[in-house]
Design a protein around this motif. Structure first.
Motif, mmCIF file in Angstrom:
data_model
loop_
_atom_site.group_PDB
_atom_site.id
_atom_site.type_symbol
_atom_site.label_atom_id
_atom_site.label_comp_id
_atom_site.label_asym_id
_atom_site.label_seq_id
_atom_site.Cartn_x
_atom_site.Cartn_y
_atom_site.Cartn_z
ATOM 1 N N TRP A 32 -5.948 12.150 2.234
ATOM 2 C CA TRP A 32 -4.322 12.027 2.486
ATOM 3 C C TRP A 32 -4.021 10.865 3.323
ATOM 4 O O TRP A 32 -4.689 10.498 4.208
ATOM 5 N N VAL A 33 -2.752 10.276 3.169
ATOM 6 C CA VAL A 33 -2.248 9.425 3.954
ATOM 7 C C VAL A 33 -2.401 9.886 5.364
ATOM 8 O O VAL A 33 -2.420 8.662 6.301
ATOM 9 N N THR A 34 -2.138 11.212 6.023
ATOM 10 C CA THR A 34 -2.233 11.507 7.207
ATOM 11 C C THR A 34 -3.817 10.954 7.849
ATOM 12 O O THR A 34 -3.733 10.528 8.903
ATOM 13 N N PHE A 96 2.695 12.334 -4.295
ATOM 14 C CA PHE A 96 2.262 11.522 -4.991
ATOM 15 C C PHE A 96 0.631 11.275 -4.957
ATOM 16 O O PHE A 96 0.152 11.868 -3.974
ATOM 17 N N LYS A 97 -0.018 10.581 -5.813
ATOM 18 C CA LYS A 97 -1.335 10.176 -5.746
ATOM 19 C C LYS A 97 -1.616 8.756 -6.339
ATOM 20 O O LYS A 97 -1.024 8.420 -7.369
ATOM 21 N N VAL A 98 -2.133 7.935 -5.708
ATOM 22 C CA VAL A 98 -2.583 6.698 -6.028
ATOM 23 C C VAL A 98 -3.994 6.355 -6.053
ATOM 24 O O VAL A 98 -4.700 6.478 -5.172
ATOM 25 N N LYS A 99 -4.349 5.847 -7.032
ATOM 26 C CA LYS A 99 -5.711 5.791 -7.233
ATOM 27 C C LYS A 99 -6.009 4.054 -7.072
ATOM 28 O O LYS A 99 -5.498 3.125 -7.369
ATOM 29 N N GLY A 100 -6.984 3.824 -6.023
ATOM 30 C CA GLY A 100 -7.363 2.562 -5.571
ATOM 31 C C GLY A 100 -8.008 1.606 -6.768
ATOM 32 O O GLY A 100 -8.640 2.291 -7.827
ATOM 33 N N ALA A 108 -3.544 10.526 -1.563
ATOM 34 C CA ALA A 108 -2.391 11.520 -1.714
ATOM 35 C C ALA A 108 -1.366 11.388 -0.368
ATOM 36 O O ALA A 108 -1.891 11.282 0.658
ATOM 37 N N GLY A 109 0.053 11.879 -0.786
ATOM 38 C CA GLY A 109 0.851 11.824 0.171
ATOM 39 C C GLY A 109 2.165 12.643 -0.280
ATOM 40 O O GLY A 109 2.075 12.967 -1.348
ATOM 41 N N ARG A 110 3.053 12.949 0.776
ATOM 42 C CA ARG A 110 4.117 13.886 0.519
ATOM 43 C C ARG A 110 5.122 13.633 1.674
ATOM 44 O O ARG A 110 5.085 14.211 2.687
ATOM 45 N N PRO A 111 5.845 12.564 1.761
ATOM 46 C CA PRO A 111 6.578 12.080 2.779
ATOM 47 C C PRO A 111 7.951 13.224 2.542
ATOM 48 O O PRO A 111 8.182 13.822 1.558
ATOM 49 N N ASP A 112 8.271 13.464 3.799
ATOM 50 C CA ASP A 112 9.643 14.566 3.950
ATOM 51 C C ASP A 112 10.499 14.103 2.859
ATOM 52 O O ASP A 112 11.138 15.155 2.399
ATOM 53 N N TYR A 137 1.980 4.317 11.142
ATOM 54 C CA TYR A 137 1.157 3.932 10.012
ATOM 55 C C TYR A 137 1.476 4.617 9.013
ATOM 56 O O TYR A 137 1.441 4.141 7.855
ATOM 57 N N GLN A 138 1.678 5.925 9.095
ATOM 58 C CA GLN A 138 1.896 6.853 8.026
ATOM 59 C C GLN A 138 3.124 6.449 7.348
ATOM 60 O O GLN A 138 2.959 6.653 5.965
ATOM 61 N N ILE A 139 4.423 6.107 8.010
ATOM 62 C CA ILE A 139 5.537 5.817 7.189
ATOM 63 C C ILE A 139 5.152 4.481 6.540
ATOM 64 O O ILE A 139 5.562 4.128 5.246
ATOM 65 N N LEU A 140 4.306 3.397 6.981
ATOM 66 C CA LEU A 140 4.317 2.404 6.308
ATOM 67 C C LEU A 140 3.236 2.355 5.072
ATOM 68 O O LEU A 140 3.515 1.969 4.035
ATOM 69 N N LEU A 141 2.402 3.442 5.288
ATOM 70 C CA LEU A 141 1.627 3.526 4.219
ATOM 71 C C LEU A 141 2.319 4.214 2.802
ATOM 72 O O LEU A 141 2.382 3.923 1.809
ATOM 73 N N TYR A 142 3.440 5.213 3.141
ATOM 74 C CA TYR A 142 4.334 5.713 2.198
ATOM 75 C C TYR A 142 5.275 4.527 1.676
ATOM 76 O O TYR A 142 5.245 4.604 0.481
ATOM 77 N N MET A 143 5.534 3.387 2.568
ATOM 78 C CA MET A 143 6.091 2.595 1.981
ATOM 79 C C MET A 143 5.435 1.765 1.018
ATOM 80 O O MET A 143 5.901 1.116 0.002
#
Length: 231
Positions: A32-34, A96-100, A108-112, A137-143
């Protein structure tokens, strides 16, 4: 009473790695992004504690986080944005899920909140607790990741979103220029650590071990840390 904050580093023996034989290895590492954000912020230092659930199916201990204040913040903030004319997508709609590509891993992530007005896209995360570096870092990763995820690519309209951290007493704006080469290099270094093929060293520390969600069967240092804290 003396409390030991640092537990001596130990190399895992055969019997300590045995629990891994009872856990199914993931076909593709998954994080997870977190988790990635905490590693980038150096708030988590035990490579083992982060590598294991990324590479194996582990039943983590339940979290004691009370989300009620956070949920109220998300509802209030969504209403404010709608009143300003934004179209607002909340939580599950943003999963969302992003494969490297360079590293074989799924993030995987789920921004509010993802809010859209005309051609302006903003991703926001609400934080009910104290400020942490990992929040940035969490919000930057979402971006960074939202425009590349199949589930959220269309929301971003071909651009890197603007970011915001929403705290109870202030709002921090994060321009998309913060997604620079240094940030991406740091991100890739963490992914390299999470996808390493060999068994990583444990780095037990009282403050981490006490709140680690790994079951004791997967890491005996949780028991050791508790014993040290009571001496």
């Amino acid at each position: 009473m003396t409390v030991s904050r640092k537990i001596n580093h130990l190399t895992p023996s055969a019997n300590m790695t045995q629990p891994l034989q009872q856990s199914q290895k993931r076909l593709t590492p998954y994080a997870w992004v977190t988790r990635v954000a905490q590693l980038m912020a150096k708030e988590k230092n035990c490579h083992y504690g982060n590598w294991l659930p990324t590479n194996y199916h582990i039943s983590l201990l339940p979290s004691d986080f009370d989300s009620s204040d956070h949920d109220k913040m998300v509802i209030q903030r969504s209403s404010e944005l709608q009143n300003l004319g934004f179209s607002v997508n909340v939580e599950n709609a943003n999963s969302f899920k992003v494969k490297g590509k360079t590293y074989s891993i799924c993030i995987a992530g789920r921004p509010d909140i993802v809010a859209i007005k005309d051609n302006w896209v903003v991703v926001e995360d609400c934080k009910s607790g104290r400020e942490k570096t990992s929040h940035l870092y969490q919000i930057l990763l979402y971006m960074l990741l939202l425009p590349h995820a199949p589930e959220t690519k269309s929301l971003c309209k071909g651009q890197i979103p603007h970011g915001r951290l929403i705290y109870s007493d202030r709002i921090i704006d994060i321009p998309n220029q913060r997604i620079d080469r240094d940030f991406i290099t740091h991100f890739q270094q963490v992914l390299s650590s999470l996808t390493r093929p060999d068994f990583p060293p444990r780095q037990p520390h009282l403050s981490e071990c006490r709140y680690c969600r790994l079951p004791e069967k997967n890491c005996s240092f949780k028991r050791v840390s508790y014993t040290n804290s009571r001496r």
